[in-house]
Design a protein around this motif. Sequence first.
Motif, PDB file in Angstrom:
ATOM      1  N   ALA A  98       0.838  -1.196   0.000  1.00 34.98           N
ATOM      2  CA  ALA A  98       0.000   0.000   0.000  1.00 34.98           C
ATOM      3  C   ALA A  98       0.870   1.242   0.000  1.00 34.98           C
ATOM      4  CB  ALA A  98      -0.911   0.005   1.234  1.00 34.98           C
ATOM      5  N   PRO A  99       0.502   2.274  -0.706  1.00 38.31           N
ATOM      6  CA  PRO A  99       1.313   3.488  -0.746  1.00 38.31           C
ATOM      7  C   PRO A  99       1.336   4.168   0.611  1.00 38.31           C
ATOM      8  CG  PRO A  99      -0.819   3.887  -1.765  1.00 38.31           C
ATOM      9  CD  PRO A  99      -0.757   2.413  -1.497  1.00 38.31           C
ATOM     10  N   LEU A 100       2.473   4.779   0.919  1.00 36.88           N
ATOM     11  CA  LEU A 100       2.611   5.507   2.173  1.00 36.88           C
ATOM     12  C   LEU A 100       1.691   6.720   2.149  1.00 36.88           C
ATOM     13  CD1 LEU A 100       4.163   6.072   4.833  1.00 36.88           C
ATOM     14  CD2 LEU A 100       5.771   7.419   3.471  1.00 36.88           C
ATOM     15  N   ALA A 101       0.988   6.913   3.233  1.00 39.00           N
ATOM     16  CA  ALA A 101       0.101   8.062   3.320  1.00 39.00           C
ATOM     17  C   ALA A 101       0.895   9.360   3.239  1.00 39.00           C
ATOM     18  CB  ALA A 101      -0.681   8.017   4.631  1.00 39.00           C
ATOM     19  N   LYS A 102       0.563  10.179   2.256  1.00 37.79           N
ATOM     20  CA  LYS A 102       1.261  11.436   2.078  1.00 37.79           C
ATOM     21  C   LYS A 102       0.238  12.552   2.087  1.00 37.79           C
ATOM     22  CE  LYS A 102       5.096   9.555  -0.634  1.00 37.79           C
ATOM     23  NZ  LYS A 102       5.880   9.668  -1.885  1.00 37.79           N
ATOM     24  N   GLY A 103       0.582  13.612   2.789  1.00 33.81           N
ATOM     25  CA  GLY A 103      -0.302  14.751   2.834  1.00 33.81           C
ATOM     26  C   GLY A 103       0.514  16.003   3.032  1.00 33.81           C
ATOM     27  N   CYS A 104      -0.150  17.117   3.116  1.00 32.82           N
ATOM     28  CA  CYS A 104       0.514  18.394   3.337  1.00 32.82           C
ATOM     29  C   CYS A 104      -0.153  19.064   4.517  1.00 32.82           C
ATOM     30  CB  CYS A 104       0.398  19.268   2.092  1.00 32.82           C
ATOM     31  SG  CYS A 104       1.420  20.752   2.151  1.00 32.82           S
ATOM     32  N   PRO A 105       0.633  19.514   5.489  1.00 36.02           N
ATOM     33  CA  PRO A 105       0.040  20.174   6.663  1.00 36.02           C
ATOM     34  C   PRO A 105      -0.784  21.390   6.261  1.00 36.02           C
ATOM     35  CG  PRO A 105       2.355  19.673   7.045  1.00 36.02           C
ATOM     36  CD  PRO A 105       2.100  19.408   5.596  1.00 36.02           C
ATOM     37  N   VAL A 106      -1.766  21.680   7.064  1.00 34.50           N
ATOM     38  CA  VAL A 106      -2.622  22.833   6.827  1.00 34.50           C
ATOM     39  C   VAL A 106      -1.775  24.103   6.826  1.00 34.50           C
ATOM     40  CG1 VAL A 106      -4.578  24.158   7.710  1.00 34.50           C
ATOM     41  CG2 VAL A 106      -4.571  21.664   7.899  1.00 34.50           C
ATOM     42  N   LEU A 107      -2.055  25.004   5.912  1.00 32.47           N
ATOM     43  CA  LEU A 107      -1.386  26.301   5.741  1.00 32.47           C
ATOM     44  C   LEU A 107      -0.019  26.202   5.068  1.00 32.47           C
ATOM     45  CD1 LEU A 107      -2.163  28.097   9.140  1.00 32.47           C
ATOM     46  CD2 LEU A 107      -3.427  28.250   6.989  1.00 32.47           C
ATOM     47  N   CYS A 108       0.463  24.990   4.813  1.00 30.91           N
ATOM     48  CA  CYS A 108       1.785  24.815   4.218  1.00 30.91           C
ATOM     49  C   CYS A 108       1.676  24.522   2.717  1.00 30.91           C
ATOM     50  CB  CYS A 108       2.537  23.675   4.905  1.00 30.91           C
ATOM     51  SG  CYS A 108       2.781  23.938   6.684  1.00 30.91           S
ATOM     52  N   SER A 109       2.794  24.703   2.027  1.00 29.92           N
ATOM     53  CA  SER A 109       2.878  24.355   0.609  1.00 29.92           C
ATOM     54  C   SER A 109       3.846  23.188   0.458  1.00 29.92           C
ATOM     55  CB  SER A 109       3.377  25.547  -0.209  1.00 29.92           C
ATOM     56  OG  SER A 109       2.508  26.650  -0.065  1.00 29.92           O
ATOM     57  N   CYS A 110       3.516  22.220  -0.383  1.00 33.22           N
ATOM     58  CA  CYS A 110       4.335  21.012  -0.537  1.00 33.22           C
ATOM     59  C   CYS A 110       4.559  20.709  -2.013  1.00 33.22           C
ATOM     60  CB  CYS A 110       3.641  19.818   0.135  1.00 33.22           C
ATOM     61  SG  CYS A 110       3.266  20.053   1.890  1.00 33.22           S
TER      62      CYS A 110
END
Length: 364
Positions: A98-110
């Motif tokens: 399964a792919p690693l869960a990836k996200g971007c913190p709130v208010l941040c740019s990724c």
Amino acid sequence: MCHLNFQEEIYIFHLKDTSPGMSHVAWPLISPVVEQIFDFPGLSPSTQNTMAVNSYRAVTQRPHICLQNSFHQILLAWGIKMTFGVPLLPFLFLLFSAPLAKGCPVLCSCWDRVVDCSGKHLFSVPLGLPLDIHNLTLAHNRLTSIPSGYLSCHMELRFLDLRNNSLSSLPDGLFLNLKKLVLLDLSHNNLTQVTAAMMQPAHSLVRINLSHNYHLTRIHSSTLRGMMQLQDLDLRFSGFSSLSYEVLEGLPSLISLQLSGNPWVCGCAMEPLLKWLRNSIKGCIIGSQEAECAAPPEVKGVPLMSLTEESFKACQFSLTLDDYLFIAFVGFVVSIASVATNFLLGITANCCHRWSKASEEEEI
């Protein structure tokens, strides 16, 4: 991964607020796991809730276990094991793909393993950082502290920018697992000292910026020990009046040392540092040419590196604090010995006088 519905979000926040021991460190590790649980097919809401709680217990009981990209999958499998009482191994094979869960913190740019949270007026560190980030920028915020273990699982981190915050210290072991960290920017903060426990074992660092920490007056002698790759150390515009050469002597790769803007006291205690600088990094790019003496008055404004051995010639005949303490101690011991000697002489004289008088009386 689909988005959580309203009821699931309510449950997650309930889990975060009511679970005993929930910390800022545990939540960014467990939140992707909880989201994967709610996406897991064929599970009832009650089973999902139980798995979430058990997965959370797994991470809080083992807060320092990080197995790179497999970490969240292992926690998810552990939640399944604790929920259904089944062996862990079969689920690991299922979940590793399964792919690693990836996200971007709130208010941040990724983008491209870069997380930029600069200039967002943050009072606390952002949660839910991707595990495989290379560059983390938290500059120009209002951070006063970094939670212990905040970066424990981000082993791929190369660049960490914490400049222009209100940090007075860093937790011990913050860089414990950051074997690839090469740049650390702590400029424009409120640091008062930098200890070995704060910095170790960040041995891969190439550049450290500690400038513009106006209350920073000391770096412990063992703070930078083992940083064999460190090339650039920036100490400009801080509160240093002196610096032990022992801080620098274990840095064979050092080619740039920024010292200007500090209130340097160019007394006898400065001679060992200047002597070391001339002998150890001669011919390299030294960014300390603009550093000036702030005291004593006779050398105020004189460039630090212009001082020669002749400038410290008087130090050969001057007494240090240790010398004065030794003299005071010897004087105290001598005075006590003198009093004791006079006391013994007085007793002896008195005994001799009484003995002589007794002898005369017997003769009479």
